[in-house]
Write an enzyme that holds these catalytic residues in place. Structure first.
Site, PDB file in Angstrom:
ATOM      1  N   GLY A 201      11.289   7.915  48.539  1.00 24.55           N
ATOM      2  CA  GLY A 201      10.470   9.123  48.461  1.00 24.55           C
ATOM      3  C   GLY A 201      11.285  10.318  48.029  1.00 24.55           C
ATOM      4  N   PRO A 202      10.604  11.407  47.677  1.00 26.32           N
ATOM      5  CA  PRO A 202      11.304  12.628  47.273  1.00 26.32           C
ATOM      6  C   PRO A 202      12.151  13.182  48.414  1.00 26.32           C
ATOM      7  CG  PRO A 202       8.961  12.723  46.716  1.00 26.32           C
ATOM      8  CD  PRO A 202       9.137  11.550  47.618  1.00 26.32           C
ATOM      9  N   THR A 205      11.085  14.390  52.630  1.00 23.21           N
ATOM     10  CA  THR A 205       9.816  13.841  53.107  1.00 23.21           C
ATOM     11  C   THR A 205       9.934  13.159  54.466  1.00 23.21           C
ATOM     12  OG1 THR A 205      10.263  11.891  51.736  1.00 23.21           O
ATOM     13  CG2 THR A 205       8.800  13.559  50.831  1.00 23.21           C
ATOM     14  N   GLY A 206      11.135  13.031  55.009  1.00 23.32           N
ATOM     15  CA  GLY A 206      11.284  12.514  56.363  1.00 23.32           C
ATOM     16  C   GLY A 206      11.791  11.097  56.455  1.00 23.32           C
ATOM     17  N   LYS A 207      12.525  10.625  55.450  1.00 24.32           N
ATOM     18  CA  LYS A 207      13.020   9.245  55.482  1.00 24.32           C
ATOM     19  C   LYS A 207      14.052   9.056  56.599  1.00 24.32           C
ATOM     20  CE  LYS A 207      14.317   9.555  51.172  1.00 24.32           C
ATOM     21  NZ  LYS A 207      13.765  10.890  50.887  1.00 24.32           N
ATOM     22  N   THR A 208      15.011   9.961  56.688  1.00 22.85           N
ATOM     23  CA  THR A 208      16.024   9.857  57.742  1.00 22.85           C
ATOM     24  C   THR A 208      15.407  10.054  59.119  1.00 22.85           C
ATOM     25  OG1 THR A 208      17.671  10.717  56.182  1.00 22.85           O
ATOM     26  CG2 THR A 208      18.255  10.740  58.509  1.00 22.85           C
ATOM     27  N   HIS A 424      -0.722  41.959  32.479  1.00 26.33           N
ATOM     28  CA  HIS A 424      -0.349  40.555  32.310  1.00 26.33           C
ATOM     29  C   HIS A 424      -0.818  39.726  33.515  1.00 26.33           C
ATOM     30  CE1 HIS A 424       2.452  37.317  30.842  1.00 26.33           C
ATOM     31  NE2 HIS A 424       2.342  36.964  32.115  1.00 26.33           N
ATOM     32  N   GLU A 425      -0.519  40.181  34.726  1.00 22.37           N
ATOM     33  CA  GLU A 425      -0.896  39.414  35.909  1.00 22.37           C
ATOM     34  C   GLU A 425      -2.409  39.398  36.117  1.00 22.37           C
ATOM     35  OE1 GLU A 425       1.142  37.536  37.341  1.00 22.37           O
ATOM     36  OE2 GLU A 425       2.941  38.318  36.390  1.00 22.37           O
ATOM     37  N   ASP A 501       5.425  31.078  30.784  1.00 18.37           N
ATOM     38  CA  ASP A 501       4.058  30.587  30.607  1.00 18.37           C
ATOM     39  C   ASP A 501       3.945  29.731  29.356  1.00 18.37           C
ATOM     40  OD1 ASP A 501       3.336  32.043  32.854  1.00 18.37           O
ATOM     41  OD2 ASP A 501       2.802  33.812  31.684  1.00 18.37           O
TER      42      ASP A 501
END
Length: 615
Positions: A201-202, A205-208, A424-425, A501
């Site tokens: 996983g990225p 993400t909580g693997k450890t 612009h915004e 952009d």
């Protein structure tokens, strides 16, 4: 590594024996040694005829007496004196002798002290270096030993209750825990548990965290080590540490071995080409493959590993019988983000009015680590404003700080630049509000943030999306082009503010043409390779597929056509709502930031568009 008590006892015996030998030798020399007399006394003995025999040495002269003297001595010894000097001194009735100065200590110290200083400094420096590497004393003797940290249930402090948002992965690992607790029950039908489980996983993400939760739930020894800790500067150390790690784990089975960042160890062999490479790393990988083949999972030994780069792992690691099971630990969806937030908000003083669903809606794409950081930043924001509890506005400030960067209040824009940034915004915001199906606009600001952002528009997705149609991609392009269209419509010139952009617009349009097959004239053909996905090891490598010059020209023309057509429609939307654009931009210049409620009040007369773009 603690020394063996038997070894210490044997060394003590040798030291005692050596001291006893030195003592006996000193006694023997003391008994044989004769105290020297002055040389004048020796000459007088010669003159008196009491000496029967003389032995001349290098520094002494020894005489054997004809009969013992009153003290019982039969030998007389004096330090030698040069004959000329003795002849002159004999004329005076004064005792004289020669003193021999011993230079042994001085000679020994002149060699020993510099050597001791050198080795002392060397020992101190080497010890400091090894301590920093976590190797400690005795490192050269234990360099091939595994440096895995061993945990038991009480050491990790993490259980499955502390893991949220990854229910599927948690269910897979709960099965591993149940097997470790009851291996006979799980093997009653002849099934065996996977030898290895690879968490993919990225980052964040909580693997450890999942691996620690397995250790906390199973209550068995948990060997935790990083893939980079196997390989050292010495050849053969990595393979030795792999062997030692599995030997320790077998001795304490049932047990769990967790190797974090497996890609540091298991990179595909031969990836560097026919020349180059890293033989030591490949030897370590080969040893790991051998160990994976050599243990039986029925003994209660399970190997867990984690990586965020599975596409570079060696295929031999992922074959059946080694890492049999791959568990995807992906970014959480909205429901998962709510569960993760509930875990982390327990540590902060949360206001009762905060709806975690609203916070989760602001954090699409956030990982578990990002959400933990978000809660901490929100608590810090509430502390800075002197609040007693963390409110929703603090989470909004934290999201802006994480996504857009820190506010740069000292970056002062001149009035003309502020006006350009405001239009612009507002161009982005009004186009997003006009198009059906676009993400809701959460906030618009002209306060500079981060490194180069002079303003920003935050959109809040209403739901997690996994597929997008052609019309939705065109709408996304139009929202990105809203800032450039507003500048050209209002001021009649272009600025550098739309560079980011335009880069995003070009990427989306290129994917539409070359990857998604969304242009009828070019057919449903992929002209660009698919980027590698998790565990998609056999797919084509990115870098593009060969096309003819004529086809490349048609691709460029289709890409340009999509972008320019979207720009024309964007300009038309802003032109039809020019009054609203001017009003909102002026209000933004005054207030600098407009939230969702303020935008809704200012754009009540906005004319919605159902934009379509031809292929």
């Amino acid at each position: 590594m603690k020394p063996d008590p038997k070894t210490q006892w044997n060394v003590g015996y040798w030291l005692l024996a050596l001291l006893a030998l030195v003592w006996l030798q000193s006694l023997w020399q003391a008994q044989r040694q004769v105290e020297p007399v002055p040389y004048s006394v020796f000459e007088q003995a010669l003159a008196d005829g009491r000496v029967a025999e003389v032995v001349v040495g290098e520094s002494t002269i020894t005489g054997k007496l004809k009969s013992p003297d009153p003290g019982g001595k039969t030998v007389i010894v004096a330090n030698r004196v040069e004959p000329d000097l003795a002849a002159r001194l004999s004329r005076y009735d004064v005792p004289y002798t020669r003193v021999i100065e011993s230079t042994l200590l001085r000679d020994v110290l002149s060699w020993v002290v510099p050597a001791a200083v050198f080795f002392g400094l060397w020992f101190f420096v080497i010890r400091r270096v090894l301590d920093k590497q976590g190797m400690g004393m005795g490192s050269f003797m234990s360099i091939g030993k595994s440096r895995a940290k061993v945990y038991v249930e009480k050491d990790t402090g993490v259980t499955f209750a502390d893991v949220a948002g990854v229910d599927e992965a948690k269910a897979e690992l709960q099965e591993i825990v149940a097997f470790l607790k009851d291996p006979q029950g799980y093997g009653r039908l002849g099934a065996r548990m996977p030898k290895g489980v690879l968490l993919v996983g990225p980052p964040g993400t909580g693997k450890t965290l999942l691996a620690k939760a397995v250790a906390g739930e199973a209550g068995v020894p948990f060997f935790s080590i990083s893939g980079s800790e196997f390989v050292e500067m010495f050849v053969g150390v990595g393979a030795a540490r792999v062997r030692d790690l599995f030997e320790q784990a077998r001795a304490k089975a049932p047990a769990i071995i967790f190797i974090d960042e497996l890609d540091a160890l298991g990179r595909a062999r031969g990836a560097a080409g026919p020349i180059g490479g890293h033989d030591e790393r490949e030897q370590t990988l080969n040893q790991l493959l051998v160990e994976l083949d050599g243990f039986d999972s029925s003994t209660g030994l399970v190997l867990l590993s984690a990586t965020n780069r599975p596409e570079i792992l060696d295929p031999a690691l992922l074959r059946a019988g080694r890492f049999d099971r791959q568990v995807l630990v992906d970014r959480p969806d909205k429901a998962g983000r709510v569960q993760i937030l509930r875990v982390h908000v327990k540590k902060i003083q949360l206001a009762p009015s905060v709806e975690l669903d609203q916070v989760a809606a602001l954090t699409t794409g956030f990982t578990g680590a990002d959400l933990a950081n978000l809660c901490n930043e929100a608590a810090l924001a509430a502390t800075r404003r002197g609040a007693a509890q963390v409110a929703l506005e603090d989470f909004t400030v934290a999201v802006e700080r994480i996504v857009a960067g820190l506010e740069k209040k000292n970056r002062v824009l001149n009035p003309r630049e502020r006006e350009v940034v405001a239009f612009h915004e507002m161009g982005h915001a009004l186009v997003a509000l006009s198009l059906p199906g676009s993400d809701a606009v959460h906030k618009v600001s002209i306060i500079p943030r981060g490194i180069g952002a002079l303003g920003y528009t935050i959109q809040r997705p209403t739901e997690d999306r996994f597929l997008m149609t052609r019309e939705e991609l065109v709408h996304k392009i139009m929202v990105l082009l809203g800032g450039r269209a507003a500048e050209k419509l209002v001021f009649g010139h272009l600025s550098t503010g739309a560079a980011d952009d335009l880069a995003k617009v070009t990427d989306i349009a290129r994917d539409m043409v070359t990857r998604y097959g969304m242009v009828d004239e070019l057919g449903y053909v992929a002209y660009e390779a698919q980027p590698p996905r998790f565990l998609d090891l056999q797919g084509p490598s990115p870098g593009g597929c060969p096309v003819s010059p004529a086809t490349q020209e048609r691709i460029d023309e289709a890409l340009r056509s999509i972008v320019m057509s979207a720009f024309e429609q964007t300009t038309a939307i802003l032109a039809r709502n020019r009054e609203t654009l001017d009003r909102c931009a002026r209000e933004l210049l005054v207030r600098e930031t407009l939230d969702e409620a303020a935008l809704r009040a200012l754009t009540q007369d906005l004319r919605a568009e159902a934009a379509t773009t031809p292929a």
